[in-house]
Scaffold this active site. Structure first.
Site, PDB file in Angstrom:
ATOM      1  N   HIS A  25    -103.268  29.899 -14.107  1.00 12.37           N
ATOM      2  CA  HIS A  25    -101.869  30.258 -13.848  1.00 12.37           C
ATOM      3  C   HIS A  25    -100.956  29.049 -13.617  1.00 12.37           C
ATOM      4  O   HIS A  25    -100.297  28.912 -12.609  1.00 12.37           O
ATOM      5  CB  HIS A  25    -101.693  31.386 -12.823  1.00 12.37           C
ATOM      6  CG  HIS A  25    -102.277  31.206 -11.446  1.00 12.37           C
ATOM      7  ND1 HIS A  25    -102.098  30.099 -10.682  1.00 12.37           N
ATOM      8  CD2 HIS A  25    -103.009  32.061 -10.683  1.00 12.37           C
ATOM      9  CE1 HIS A  25    -102.697  30.272  -9.516  1.00 12.37           C
ATOM     10  NE2 HIS A  25    -103.265  31.440  -9.501  1.00 12.37           N
ATOM     11  N   HIS A  30    -110.278  39.792  -1.876  1.00 10.87           N
ATOM     12  CA  HIS A  30    -108.964  39.429  -2.433  1.00 10.87           C
ATOM     13  C   HIS A  30    -108.868  40.069  -3.811  1.00 10.87           C
ATOM     14  O   HIS A  30    -109.812  39.989  -4.607  1.00 10.87           O
ATOM     15  CB  HIS A  30    -108.897  37.903  -2.510  1.00 10.87           C
ATOM     16  CG  HIS A  30    -107.679  37.324  -3.139  1.00 10.87           C
ATOM     17  ND1 HIS A  30    -106.448  37.941  -3.137  1.00 10.87           N
ATOM     18  CD2 HIS A  30    -107.494  36.142  -3.789  1.00 10.87           C
ATOM     19  CE1 HIS A  30    -105.571  37.147  -3.750  1.00 10.87           C
ATOM     20  NE2 HIS A  30    -106.194  36.067  -4.167  1.00 10.87           N
ATOM     21  N   GLU A  65    -106.754  39.474  -6.392  1.00  9.12           N
ATOM     22  CA  GLU A  65    -106.281  38.767  -7.590  1.00  9.12           C
ATOM     23  C   GLU A  65    -107.343  38.928  -8.680  1.00  9.12           C
ATOM     24  O   GLU A  65    -108.557  38.923  -8.388  1.00  9.12           O
ATOM     25  CB  GLU A  65    -106.002  37.292  -7.273  1.00  9.12           C
ATOM     26  CG  GLU A  65    -105.213  36.623  -8.392  1.00  9.12           C
ATOM     27  CD  GLU A  65    -104.573  35.283  -8.008  1.00  9.12           C
ATOM     28  OE1 GLU A  65    -104.811  34.788  -6.884  1.00  9.12           O
ATOM     29  OE2 GLU A  65    -103.830  34.739  -8.848  1.00  9.12           O
ATOM     30  N   ASP A 118    -108.905  37.229 -10.775  1.00 12.36           N
ATOM     31  CA  ASP A 118    -110.062  36.325 -10.931  1.00 12.36           C
ATOM     32  C   ASP A 118    -111.226  36.766 -10.039  1.00 12.36           C
ATOM     33  O   ASP A 118    -112.366  36.357 -10.257  1.00 12.36           O
ATOM     34  CB  ASP A 118    -109.683  34.859 -10.675  1.00 12.36           C
ATOM     35  CG  ASP A 118    -108.906  34.632  -9.394  1.00 12.36           C
ATOM     36  OD1 ASP A 118    -108.167  35.544  -8.968  1.00 12.36           O
ATOM     37  OD2 ASP A 118    -109.015  33.535  -8.809  1.00 12.36           O
ATOM     38  N   HIS A 160    -104.707  33.808   0.074  1.00  7.76           N
ATOM     39  CA  HIS A 160    -103.643  33.440  -0.815  1.00  7.76           C
ATOM     40  C   HIS A 160    -102.588  34.538  -1.057  1.00  7.76           C
ATOM     41  O   HIS A 160    -101.423  34.244  -1.250  1.00  7.76           O
ATOM     42  CB  HIS A 160    -104.346  33.061  -2.129  1.00  7.76           C
ATOM     43  CG  HIS A 160    -103.589  32.740  -3.327  1.00  7.76           C
ATOM     44  ND1 HIS A 160    -103.988  33.082  -4.596  1.00  7.76           N
ATOM     45  CD2 HIS A 160    -102.418  32.066  -3.468  1.00  7.76           C
ATOM     46  CE1 HIS A 160    -103.130  32.625  -5.474  1.00  7.76           C
ATOM     47  NE2 HIS A 160    -102.185  32.016  -4.839  1.00  7.76           N
ATOM     48  N   ASP A 186    -110.553  32.349  -1.534  1.00  7.71           N
ATOM     49  CA  ASP A 186    -109.810  31.221  -2.116  1.00  7.71           C
ATOM     50  C   ASP A 186    -109.837  29.976  -1.213  1.00  7.71           C
ATOM     51  O   ASP A 186    -109.803  28.847  -1.719  1.00  7.71           O
ATOM     52  CB  ASP A 186    -108.349  31.614  -2.374  1.00  7.71           C
ATOM     53  CG  ASP A 186    -108.164  32.313  -3.716  1.00  7.71           C
ATOM     54  OD1 ASP A 186    -109.033  32.177  -4.597  1.00  7.71           O
ATOM     55  OD2 ASP A 186    -107.140  33.002  -3.886  1.00  7.71           O
ATOM     56  N   TYR A 213    -106.670  21.503  -5.571  1.00  5.00           N
ATOM     57  CA  TYR A 213    -106.671  22.954  -5.362  1.00  5.00           C
ATOM     58  C   TYR A 213    -105.754  23.315  -4.190  1.00  5.00           C
ATOM     59  O   TYR A 213    -104.915  24.220  -4.280  1.00  5.00           O
ATOM     60  CB  TYR A 213    -108.106  23.397  -5.081  1.00  5.00           C
ATOM     61  CG  TYR A 213    -108.310  24.876  -4.892  1.00  5.00           C
ATOM     62  CD1 TYR A 213    -108.757  25.670  -5.942  1.00  5.00           C
ATOM     63  CD2 TYR A 213    -108.089  25.485  -3.662  1.00  5.00           C
ATOM     64  CE1 TYR A 213    -108.962  27.033  -5.772  1.00  5.00           C
ATOM     65  CE2 TYR A 213    -108.282  26.832  -3.482  1.00  5.00           C
ATOM     66  CZ  TYR A 213    -108.727  27.606  -4.533  1.00  5.00           C
ATOM     67  OH  TYR A 213    -108.922  28.945  -4.364  1.00  5.00           O
ATOM     68  N   HIS A 251    -114.376  29.876  -5.512  1.00  2.00           N
ATOM     69  CA  HIS A 251    -114.256  28.963  -6.648  1.00  2.00           C
ATOM     70  C   HIS A 251    -114.980  27.668  -6.306  1.00  2.00           C
ATOM     71  O   HIS A 251    -114.816  27.136  -5.205  1.00  2.00           O
ATOM     72  CB  HIS A 251    -112.789  28.601  -6.927  1.00  2.00           C
ATOM     73  CG  HIS A 251    -111.936  29.760  -7.334  1.00  2.00           C
ATOM     74  ND1 HIS A 251    -112.091  30.428  -8.525  1.00  2.00           N
ATOM     75  CD2 HIS A 251    -110.905  30.368  -6.704  1.00  2.00           C
ATOM     76  CE1 HIS A 251    -111.190  31.398  -8.610  1.00  2.00           C
ATOM     77  NE2 HIS A 251    -110.469  31.392  -7.509  1.00  2.00           N
TER      78      HIS A 251
HETATM   79 FE1  FEO Z   1    -105.960  34.082  -5.318  1.00  3.61          FE
HETATM   80 FE2  FEO Z   1    -108.885  32.887  -6.727  1.00  3.61          FE
HETATM   81  O1  FEO Z   1    -107.455  34.079  -6.456  1.00  3.61           O
END
Ligand code: FEO
Length: 410
Positions: free
Chosen positions: A42, A96, A98, A100, A162, A181, A209, A240
Site C-alpha cells: 500500500h 486485525h 486488514e 493482509d 494499526h 502489526d 516499517y 510480518h
Molecule cells: Fe495493518 Fe499488516 O496490516
C-alpha cells in the site's frame, strides 16, 4: 501428512515433523506464508518482500491466530494440515482485519473449519463483515480470553496500532506475545527468527516499517506499550517478518525511542530537480552541514522511494525539502512526497523549503506550507534561486547548511 496433536502429544512428534514445522514454543506453530516478490505494500516499497504470519496453537483445544493474504491461502492451509485437521480447530482469532491478515479468514472458515468460533474486537467484527459478508463472530467484549487447556490466549485491544480493531494476543504460560502489526518488519527470509537473518537488514527494516506504518500512530503504539508494561514476555511474534526470540529488550527499547520521537544529529534533504539548479542547492546545503560534522542524507525524489526517505526522517532532527517551480507549483515528485509525509506526521523536526524558479516562483512557499501542515517547525530560509545559481547563491546555500548544523548542535 496429517497429524492431530490431540492424539499425538508434542513430545512424540518425530524428528522429521520437527524438521519441517516451525515451532515457536511447545504446541505453538508458525503456519504463515513468505511473499518473496511483493515490492509495493500500500504505497510503501518493500525491497525485501514480506511474510504474513499465522500461528497455530495446539493444546486440549486448538486456535488459529490470524490468517494470510488471500493469494497465499493454499500455503497457509498446507502448513495447518501438516499439524492438525482443520476440522478440529476450535477458534480462529482475528487480531486485525486488514486483508493482509484476514484475507483467508472467511474462505478458511467456510471451506475447512465452519465449526471454529471466530473471535475479534467489536471493531474487527464490523470490518470483517464489511469485507467478507455475514459471518458469526464473538467479540472480545463477550470473551476477553480463551482457555485452551495448558495455554490461555488473553486478548489486549490496542486500537489504532494499526486500525481501530487492532489487538494483540498474549499467552502467559509461554510468555509469548502475538503482536500482529506491532514489531513487524517487511522481510521475506528463509529463517523465521530474528537471530537467523542479517542484523543490519533487520534493524533497517524494523525502522522503515515503523516509520511508514506506525509513525502517525505513535500515541496509540505508546498506549499499547503501556498496556504491556509489567507483562512477562520472552518472545514477540508479529504478523510480518521474523519472530523476536533473542534480545527482545532491544526492539522494545527501539519502539520506546521511536514512539517518543527521539532524534539524532542528522539532517535529511529530499529534493527533485528539472535543470540541476535545485540539485546544486541541495548539494551545497549538504556540504555546509557536513562541514560542521553533522550527518546528512540527500534523497532525489525521482530516484529514491518516499518510504526510504521517511525511514531516514524518523530519527533525523531536521528535514529540508527542495523543489523547482513548475507552472507556479511544486514539482510533482516533491508534491507527492509532501502529501505522504503530511499523512505520517513526523515528530520533533525543524526544517525549511528551498528551490529554484524561472520567472514567477512559488514552489518554495508552497513546500513550506505543506511541511508546516506535516508538523515540521519551519526555520527562516531564503534559498530560492532564479534559473541557475550564481557563485554567491551557491555560497549562501552552503552557509545555510552550516546554520542548520549549528542549530542542531545548540
Ligand atoms: Fe495493518 Fe499488516 O496490516
Amino acid at each position: 501428512m496429517n497429524l492431530d496433536n490431540r492424539e499425538l502429544p508434542f513430545y512424540r512428534v518425530d524428528r522429521w515433523i520437527e524438521h519441517i514445522m516451525i515451532q515457536l514454543k511447545e504446541g505453538v506453530y508458525w503456519v504463515g506464508a513468505v511473499d518473496w516478490d511483493i515490492r509495493n505494500f500500500h504505497g510503501y516499497i518493500t525491497h525485501r518482500g514480506t511474510t504474513y504470519n499465522s500461528y497455530l496453537l495446539v493444546s486440549d483445544k486448538i486456535a488459529l491466530v490470524d490468517t494470510v493474504k488471500a493469494p497465499f491461502y493454499d500455503t497457509m492451509l498446507r502448513h495447518i494440515k501438516e499439524i492438525v485437521d482443520p476440522a478440529k480447530i476450535d477458534y480462529i482469532i482475528s487480531n486485525h482485519a486488514e486483508p493482509d491478515h484476514s484475507g483467508s479468514l472467511a474462505r478458511f472458515h467456510k471451506e475447512e473449519a465452519p465449526q471454529a468460533e471466530i473471535i475479534a474486537t467489536a471493531h474487527g467484527e464490523k470490518i470483517i463483515k464489511k469485507y467478507y459478508g455475514e459471518i458469526p463472530i464473538t467479540t472480545t467484549r463477550e470473551m476477553s480470553d480463551v482457555k485452551l487447556g495448558g495455554k490461555t490466549l488473553k486478548f489486549v485491544p490496542v486500537p489504532m496500532a494499526h486500525w481501530p480493531d487492532s489487538m494483540v494476543s498474549y499467552i502467559p504460560e509461554d510468555k509469548l506475545l502475538l503482536s500482529n502489526d506491532a514489531f513487524g518488519q517487511h522481510i521475506a527470509s528463509a529463517g523465521r527468527f530474528n537471530d537467523q537473518v542479517d542484523q543490519d537488514e533487520l534493524g533497517q527494516e524494523a525502522l522503515t516499517y515503523y516509520a511508514n506504518i506506525l509513525m502517525p500512530l505513535g500515541r496509540s503504539v505508546g498506549r499499547a506499550l503501556k498496556a504491556l508494561e509489567g507483562v512477562d514476555i520472552d518472545m514477540i511474534a508479529p504478523s510480518h517478518g521474523v519472530i523476536w526470540r533473542k534480545d527482545i529488550g532491544d526492539i522494545m527499547a527501539k519502539y520506546v525511542s521511536w514512539v517518543a520521537g527521539e532524534t539524532k544529529e542528522k539532517v535529511v534533504i529530499a529534493y527533485d530537480s528539472m535543470w540541476q539548479s535545485t540539485q546544486n542547492m541541495a548539494y551545497a546545503i549538504a556540504e555546509g552541514i557536513g562541514s560542521e560534522g553533522v550527518d546528512c542524507k540527500v534523497f532525489n525524489l525521482t530516484a529514491r522511494h518516499r518510504s526510504d526517505v521517511m525511514a531516514a526522517i524518523q530519527e533525523a532532527n531536521a528535514v529540508l525539502v527542495g523543489s523547482p517551480t513548475l507552472n507556479n507549483n511544486i514539482f510533482p515528485p516533491v508534491a507527492s512526497f509532501l502529501a505522504y509525509m503530511r499523512g505520517l506526521k513526523p515528530m520533533n523536526k525543524f526544517g525549511a523549503g528551498f528551490g529554484s524558479y524561472g520567472w514567477a516562483g512559488g514552489a518554495k512557499k508552497l513546500v513550506e506550507e505543506q511541511m508546516h501542515l506535516a508538523g515540521i517547525e519551519i526555520m527562516e530560509c531564503d534559498i530560492d534561486t532564479a534559473f541557475k545559481p550564481t557563485d554567491d547563491e551557491w555560497q549562501a546555500a552552503y552557509d545555510f547548511g552550516v546554520k542548520v548544523a549549528k542549530k542542531i548542535k545548540e
